[in-house]
Scaffold this active site. Structure first.
Site, PDB file in Angstrom:
ATOM      1  N   HIS A  87     -46.142 -22.502  45.269  1.00 32.03           N
ATOM      2  CA  HIS A  87     -47.371 -22.406  44.477  1.00 32.03           C
ATOM      3  C   HIS A  87     -47.047 -22.280  43.000  1.00 32.03           C
ATOM      4  O   HIS A  87     -46.094 -21.623  42.617  1.00 32.03           O
ATOM      5  CB  HIS A  87     -48.247 -21.230  44.940  1.00 32.03           C
ATOM      6  CG  HIS A  87     -47.544 -19.900  44.924  1.00 32.03           C
ATOM      7  ND1 HIS A  87     -46.613 -19.544  45.878  1.00 32.03           N
ATOM      8  CD2 HIS A  87     -47.632 -18.858  44.079  1.00 32.03           C
ATOM      9  CE1 HIS A  87     -46.167 -18.328  45.623  1.00 32.03           C
ATOM     10  NE2 HIS A  87     -46.754 -17.882  44.526  1.00 32.03           N
ATOM     11  N   LEU A  88     -47.857 -22.919  42.198  1.00 34.98           N
ATOM     12  CA  LEU A  88     -47.711 -22.901  40.748  1.00 34.98           C
ATOM     13  C   LEU A  88     -48.744 -21.929  40.167  1.00 34.98           C
ATOM     14  O   LEU A  88     -49.931 -22.028  40.468  1.00 34.98           O
ATOM     15  CB  LEU A  88     -47.961 -24.316  40.197  1.00 34.98           C
ATOM     16  CG  LEU A  88     -47.855 -24.515  38.689  1.00 34.98           C
ATOM     17  CD1 LEU A  88     -46.412 -24.337  38.221  1.00 34.98           C
ATOM     18  CD2 LEU A  88     -48.343 -25.915  38.312  1.00 34.98           C
TER      19      LEU A  88
END
Ligand SMILES: [Zn+2]
Length: 166
Positions: free
Chosen positions: A122-123
């Site tokens: 996840h960013l």
């Protein structure tokens, strides 16, 4: 020093009054609209989902993650990387429109020592504001200004929808 350290304050309970849901992967659960997790979906594309963070470091803190469970940016295909790039820019545009931050921190936590708490890639997109509290203020127990993640979801979902209608 990274914002992940702030998670130790157990802001989940602070914000929602709930404990961590008992699911194998919280991001897969969000992607599959599992009823056991808070559904904070802001926007969805062919391969990615933009979600408000249940543990916001700041107002407007978003996560962008692939719908398929992968654990490394090295597993992203070229097409996915390109889509993610466009989506990152779109998310920053939407956040600018809704919250007018003065800047952003955008990044991944990679590896055992990075402070990563969720394996699913996840960013983080964290808007930064000129008048926010410093890290030391927060550590010192100063009052955190955190918008309820459901409110963030609603506002940003509307902004994304408006953009994608035109
Ligand atoms: Zn997953």
């Amino acid at each position: 020093m990274h914002y992940n350290n702030l998670f130790s304050f157990n802001k989940l309970e602070y914000v929602t009054g709930k404990k961590k849901p008992d699911v194998k992967c919280i991001l897969c659960a969000i992607a599959e609209k599992d009823e056991r997790v808070a559904l904070l979906e802001v926007h969805r594309t062919a391969c990615f989902l933009v979600s408000a963070n249940l543990y916001p470091f700041n107002v407007g803190h978003l996560l962008i993650f692939p719908l398929r469970h992968i654990e490394s940016i090295k597993q992203l295909s070229g097409a996915e990387a390109l889509e993610l790039h466009g989506l990152t820019n779109e998310a920053m545009d939407v956040l600018s429109e809704v919250y007018s931050p003065g800047g952003f921190n955008v990044g991944y936590n990679i590896g055992a020592c990075s402070g990563a708490s969720i394996e699913h890639l996840h960013l983080h997109i964290v808007p930064r504001y000129s008048r926010e509290l410093g890290f030391i203020d927060i550590l010192g127990g100063a009052k955190l200004v955190v918008e309820h993640p459901e409110t963030t979801t609603k506002k940003l979902n509307e902004a994304f929808q408006k953009r994608n209608l035109t």
